[in-house]
Design a protein around this motif. Structure first.
Motif, PDB file in Angstrom:
ATOM      1  N   THR A   1     -28.694 -16.797  26.790  1.00 54.41           N
ATOM      2  CA  THR A   1     -29.615 -16.072  28.056  1.00 54.41           C
ATOM      3  C   THR A   1     -29.592 -14.611  27.730  1.00 54.41           C
ATOM      4  N   THR A   2     -30.310 -13.696  27.790  1.00 51.35           N
ATOM      5  CA  THR A   2     -30.652 -12.283  27.664  1.00 51.35           C
ATOM      6  C   THR A   2     -29.506 -11.630  28.474  1.00 51.35           C
ATOM      7  N   THR A   3     -29.030 -12.083  29.457  1.00 52.12           N
ATOM      8  CA  THR A   3     -28.108 -11.483  30.306  1.00 52.12           C
ATOM      9  C   THR A   3     -26.495 -11.754  29.835  1.00 52.12           C
ATOM     10  N   GLY A   4     -26.566 -12.697  28.731  1.00 50.89           N
ATOM     11  CA  GLY A   4     -25.410 -12.996  28.056  1.00 50.89           C
ATOM     12  C   GLY A   4     -24.563 -14.232  29.132  1.00 50.89           C
ATOM     13  N   SER A   5     -23.337 -14.277  29.207  1.00 46.44           N
ATOM     14  CA  SER A   5     -22.406 -15.068  29.826  1.00 46.44           C
ATOM     15  C   SER A   5     -21.234 -14.600  30.147  1.00 46.44           C
ATOM     16  N   ALA A   6     -20.599 -15.203  31.129  1.00 51.95           N
ATOM     17  CA  ALA A   6     -19.108 -14.642  31.470  1.00 51.95           C
ATOM     18  C   ALA A   6     -18.243 -15.098  30.434  1.00 51.95           C
ATOM     19  N   ASP A   7     -18.779 -16.068  29.529  1.00 51.58           N
ATOM     20  CA  ASP A   7     -17.803 -16.661  28.398  1.00 51.58           C
ATOM     21  C   ASP A   7     -18.043 -15.756  27.143  1.00 51.58           C
ATOM     22  N   ILE A   8     -18.769 -14.636  27.090  1.00 48.30           N
ATOM     23  CA  ILE A   8     -18.786 -14.128  25.675  1.00 48.30           C
ATOM     24  C   ILE A   8     -17.313 -13.530  25.111  1.00 48.30           C
ATOM     25  N   ILE A   9     -17.162 -13.653  23.841  1.00 54.06           N
ATOM     26  CA  ILE A   9     -15.927 -13.366  23.238  1.00 54.06           C
ATOM     27  C   ILE A   9     -16.068 -12.436  22.052  1.00 54.06           C
ATOM     28  N   GLY A  10     -17.249 -12.292  21.615  1.00 51.95           N
ATOM     29  CA  GLY A  10     -17.596 -11.117  20.669  1.00 51.95           C
ATOM     30  C   GLY A  10     -18.851 -11.449  19.845  1.00 51.95           C
ATOM     31  N   VAL A  11     -18.793 -11.019  18.464  1.00 56.87           N
ATOM     32  CA  VAL A  11     -19.922 -11.104  17.470  1.00 56.87           C
ATOM     33  C   VAL A  11     -19.627 -11.799  16.610  1.00 56.87           C
ATOM     34  N   ALA A  12     -20.427 -12.863  16.011  1.00 54.87           N
ATOM     35  CA  ALA A  12     -20.334 -13.819  14.970  1.00 54.87           C
ATOM     36  C   ALA A  12     -20.191 -12.830  13.651  1.00 54.87           C
TER      37      ALA A  12
ATOM     38  N   GLN B   1     -17.102 -26.179  11.496  1.00 58.79           N
ATOM     39  CA  GLN B   1     -16.570 -24.995  10.696  1.00 58.79           C
ATOM     40  C   GLN B   1     -15.800 -24.177  11.576  1.00 58.79           C
ATOM     41  N   LYS B   2     -14.744 -23.193  11.038  1.00 58.06           N
ATOM     42  CA  LYS B   2     -14.354 -22.223  11.746  1.00 58.06           C
ATOM     43  C   LYS B   2     -14.985 -20.862  11.016  1.00 58.06           C
ATOM     44  N   ILE B   3     -15.500 -19.938  12.075  1.00 58.69           N
ATOM     45  CA  ILE B   3     -16.092 -18.880  11.534  1.00 58.69           C
ATOM     46  C   ILE B   3     -15.359 -17.833  12.094  1.00 58.69           C
ATOM     47  N   GLY B   4     -15.474 -16.540  11.246  1.00 58.74           N
ATOM     48  CA  GLY B   4     -14.791 -15.403  11.967  1.00 58.74           C
ATOM     49  C   GLY B   4     -15.743 -14.702  13.179  1.00 58.74           C
ATOM     50  N   VAL B   5     -15.073 -14.213  13.859  1.00 62.32           N
ATOM     51  CA  VAL B   5     -15.659 -13.433  15.261  1.00 62.32           C
ATOM     52  C   VAL B   5     -14.897 -12.194  15.316  1.00 62.32           C
ATOM     53  N   TYR B   6     -15.712 -11.079  15.590  1.00 62.32           N
ATOM     54  CA  TYR B   6     -15.312  -9.607  15.842  1.00 62.32           C
ATOM     55  C   TYR B   6     -15.148  -9.894  17.490  1.00 62.32           C
ATOM     56  N   ALA B   7     -13.962  -9.954  17.922  1.00 59.80           N
ATOM     57  CA  ALA B   7     -13.532 -10.345  19.270  1.00 59.80           C
ATOM     58  C   ALA B   7     -12.568  -9.400  19.771  1.00 59.80           C
ATOM     59  N   ASP B   8     -12.570  -8.069  19.391  1.00 62.65           N
ATOM     60  CA  ASP B   8     -11.605  -6.967  19.836  1.00 62.65           C
ATOM     61  C   ASP B   8     -12.621  -6.267  20.891  1.00 62.65           C
ATOM     62  N   PRO B   9     -12.224  -6.308  22.332  1.00 65.48           N
ATOM     63  CA  PRO B   9     -12.919  -5.967  23.289  1.00 65.48           C
ATOM     64  C   PRO B   9     -13.218  -4.319  22.976  1.00 65.48           C
ATOM     65  N   GLN B  10     -12.399  -3.731  22.245  1.00 65.67           N
ATOM     66  CA  GLN B  10     -12.872  -2.217  22.156  1.00 65.67           C
ATOM     67  C   GLN B  10     -13.804  -1.895  20.721  1.00 65.67           C
TER      68      GLN B  10
ATOM     69  N   THR C   1     -26.161 -26.167  17.400  1.00 68.52           N
ATOM     70  CA  THR C   1     -27.036 -25.117  17.221  1.00 68.52           C
ATOM     71  C   THR C   1     -26.388 -24.105  16.083  1.00 68.52           C
ATOM     72  N   ALA C   2     -27.400 -23.473  15.184  1.00 68.65           N
ATOM     73  CA  ALA C   2     -26.768 -22.316  14.091  1.00 68.65           C
ATOM     74  C   ALA C   2     -26.367 -21.274  15.151  1.00 68.65           C
ATOM     75  N   ILE C   3     -25.335 -20.629  14.358  1.00 72.75           N
ATOM     76  CA  ILE C   3     -24.816 -19.228  14.686  1.00 72.75           C
ATOM     77  C   ILE C   3     -25.038 -18.343  13.622  1.00 72.75           C
ATOM     78  N   PHE C   4     -25.737 -17.097  13.899  1.00 74.29           N
ATOM     79  CA  PHE C   4     -25.995 -16.171  12.736  1.00 74.29           C
ATOM     80  C   PHE C   4     -25.102 -14.962  12.653  1.00 74.29           C
ATOM     81  N   VAL C   5     -24.994 -14.333  11.591  1.00 76.32           N
ATOM     82  CA  VAL C   5     -24.152 -13.175  11.467  1.00 76.32           C
ATOM     83  C   VAL C   5     -24.784 -12.266  12.370  1.00 76.32           C
ATOM     84  N   GLY C   6     -23.940 -11.485  13.229  1.00 74.95           N
ATOM     85  CA  GLY C   6     -24.552 -10.701  14.283  1.00 74.95           C
ATOM     86  C   GLY C   6     -25.006 -10.951  15.596  1.00 74.95           C
TER      87      GLY C   6
END
Length: 166
Positions: A49-60, A72-81, A28-33
């Motif tokens: 899912t609209t309620t997310g997932s317990a496995d959320i790691i960040g934003v593409a 491919q490897k893509i960057g993710v904004y993964a800082d919890p803060q 599946t595609a992953i879009f910026v944001g």
């Protein structure tokens, strides 16, 4: 004034946000944001899912096309803060929902397939369900974006959020 309706997922707020790299799903595609979660394979995918997932790691931070092999490897904004700006969908909302006293409330996402021409997400904050009491919602409201192009109290406001389930 009215706010421009331009859904574009979550945009990092602040200077030099931290990036971590992950292998993207090849199905599946992953879009910026897009809010992304990690699969049992160790690859990431856009949350489904609209309620997310317990496995959320960040934003593409980068776009990955569907059926992209090898992965491919893509960057993710993964800082919890990390804080992000996201537009609300303005659907089913009342004027009482468009106010700054929503700080600290949780909100679900509106999931829409991103733009394959630009690679940009179309995820939005679901304003009609903000503060509904669902503890699994993926977004936590931090505030309203202070921007000259963002009028508070009207449709398509820009909100500052963090990831709740991160």
């Amino acid at each position: 004034m009215t706010n421009k309706d331009f859904p574009s997922g979550l945009k990092p707020l602040g200077k030099d946000p931290l990036l971590t790299y992950f292998e993207a799903s090849v199905t599946t595609a992953i879009f910026v944001g897009d809010v992304v979660a990690i699969k049992s394979t160790g690859r990431i995918h856009a949350t489904v899912t609209t309620t997310g997932s317990a496995d959320i790691i960040g934003v593409a931070a980068e776009y990955s096309k569907a059926s992209n092999t090898p992965a491919q490897k893509i960057g993710v904004y993964a800082d919890p803060q990390q804080e992000f700006i996201i537009q609300d969908d303005a659907t089913g909302a009342t004027t009482t929902q468009f106010n700054k006293n929503k700080v600290g409330e949780l909100a679900p996402l509106v999931l829409t397939t991103g733009n394959t021409s630009t690679g940009i997400s179309k995820q939005e904050l679901d304003i009609s369900s903000i503060g509904s009491g669902a503890t699994t919602d993926p977004l936590r409201v931090v505030g309203v974006a202070d921007d000259i192009d963002n009028e508070s109290g009207v449709s398509h406001m820009k909100w500052i959020v963090t990831l709740n389930r991160h």
